[in-house]
Design an enzyme around this catalytic site. Structure first.
Site: not given
Ligand code: GLU
Length: 472
Positions: A254-256
């Site tokens: 995920s982007k995080r």
């Protein structure tokens, strides 16, 4: 034999995720391996999530990675248009939705938007037994409402107590659902736009898609699609859901936790060939342990039977390894142009060409070029004060004399004369070169130093040595 037809059907709701690129790659390779066609279709009917420019970005990215489509936007084909918002105008979705209503497999829904949201919410919370009240309206009651000017949406009517199943060609198993667990999803919105479910099944049918490969996220939608295929009396394509790509720290990528968009990897200085090679192996493995493949080689070997069922881990160090390998495999001339373009013309081609052999082996990404070559790129760098104690006055004074008297500014001459100087002065080689590095480059970690002197030229080298003399 029937022509194999696969498709990639992204929704332009943002950047293209690396997982989306893998879906496109596998769909492309599967079709090409079987001399079939790869189709690109843009699924842009969710106008609330539409991001302007995202469609064009998809075209650009697929082209950068060499995944050219045989039919689709920009190239057209027998089933054009290939953008769903344009297909809405042809009335095709309306036609299919009305067939369902007429045959009792869907119903008109007049609920105001708010009520619809509440119903969707109950679906999300998996209380699907709570069906929409409009399902009990008779067709003539519904038609009366339409004649009085109300604009309905169309919702799927899910049969009672049926088992719905298919065999997933990636998972390699039969997957089934009981109809009581299936949502009566919206198919056509009151503005005439199809939802994903209707759009995808109508278009895969119309475009004669034989194999669907898509992300695992879409598995819960599949029973709805299976019902639609049945009610449309359409040929059911083979369907395969790819594994989830996991982050090494756990959970889905995920982007995080770092870059996930293809464009971010390109902007970070990864080569398209390296990214592609890396994602080839995120869910597929060849029979031997080979790791390096061009797209062409991958296509030749790719078979849906080799798709793995265990979720792969997105190992960034492995991606770096691939990228370094590809950088070293690329000819200097080509790499020079790529680096020149990567930095938007900030450094001249001539300078890049000269410095490249000094840093190529240590480069992992294009962006590393500026970091590794920093002492040779700009004006004379300031000397890091922590490194100053390594610089010896005697080293510099004698070096200046030797270098100033060189008949030609060439590496062999510099090597020889400096080696002789070290010997006759009785210095330790390591100490001398540390002095020279810090004096010329301002720090202890530099590209090979004698080669760096050649790149800098005599005038700049002597200038830097004299400057260092004054500083210490
Ligand atoms: N439009 C869907 C997406 O954005 C396509 C899913 C599918 O391939 O069926 O990924």
């Amino acid at each position: 034999m029937k022509e194999i037809r696969t498709r990639f059907a992204p929704s332009p709701t943002g950047f293209l995720h690396i997982g989306g690129l893998r879906t496109a790659l596998y769909s492309y390779a599967f079709a090409k391996n079987k001399k079939g066609s790869f189709i690109l279709r843009i699924e842009d009917t969710d106008r609330s999530r539409y991001v302007p420019g995202a469609t064009e970005k998809v075209y650009e990215i697929l082209k950068i990675f060499g995944l050219s489509w045989d039919e689709g936007p920009l190239v057209n084909g027998p089933f054009a248009p290939y953008v769903q918002s344009e297909r809405v105008k042809t009335g095709v979705y309306q036609k299919y939705a009305e067939k369902l209503v007429n045959e009792g497999h869907a119903y008109y829904c007049f609920c105001p938007a708010k009520a619809k949201e509440e119903i969707e919410e109950t679906h999300r919370r998996k209380i699907v037994e709570l069906r929409d009240p409009c399902r009990n309206l008779s067709l003539s009651q519904a038609r009366e409402k339409i004649n009085s000017g109300q604009k309905p949406a169309i919702r799927l009517r899910v049969p009672e107590n049926e088992t719905i199943s298919y065999r997933d060609f990636v998972v390699g198993k039969e997957i089934s659902w009981n109809s009581k667990d299936i949502d009566e999803v919206m198919l056509l919105k009151s503005d005439g736009f199809p939802t994903y479910h209707l759009g995808v099944v109508v278009d895969d049918t119309e475009m004669k898609i034989t194999h669907i490969l898509r992300g695992h996220d879409w598995l819960p939608s599949t029973p709805v699609h299976l019902l639609l295929y049945k009610y449309f009396e359409a040929a059911l394509p083979e369907i395969g859901h790819l594994t989830d790509i996991l982050d090494p720290q756990g959970g889905k990528l995920s982007k995080r936790k770092g870059s996930v968009a293809c464009e971010e990897f390109l902007a970070d200085g990864y080569l398209p060939e390296a990214i592609l090679n890396f994602i080839m192996l995120l869910g597929w493995a060849p029979k031997d342990n080979r790791e390096l493949f061009t797209l062409e080689e991958f296509v030749k070997l790719f078979d849906k039977g080799d798709l793995q069922t265990a979720n792969p881990i997105f190992n960034r160090e492995k991606l770096d390894w691939f990228n370094g390998m590809y950088i070293r495999k690329t000819e200097d001339a080509k790499l020079t142009t790529q680096i020149f373009q990567f930095f938007g013309g900030k450094h001249t081609q001539d300078r890049i060409e000269k410095i490249l052999p000094l840093v190529k082996d240590r480069m992992v990404k294009f962006s590393d070029f500026e970091i590794l070559a920093a002492p040779l790129l700009g004006a004379c760098p300031a000397i890091d004060k922590n490194c100053l104690p390594s610089v010896k006055k005697e080293h510099l004074e004698k070096t200046i004399l030797v270098l100033d008297n060189l008949s030609s500014w060439e590496l062999t001459q510099i090597n020889e004369k400096l080696a002789a100087l070290i010997k006759e002065s009785g210095w330790k080689t390591g100490d001398f070169y540390m002095s020279l590095r810090v004096a010329v480059c301002g720090c202890k970690v530099t590209p090979p130093i004698n080669e760096s002197l050649v790149v800098l030229g005599k005038k700049e080298t002597l200038f830097r040595l004299n400057r260092a003399l004054k500083t210490i």
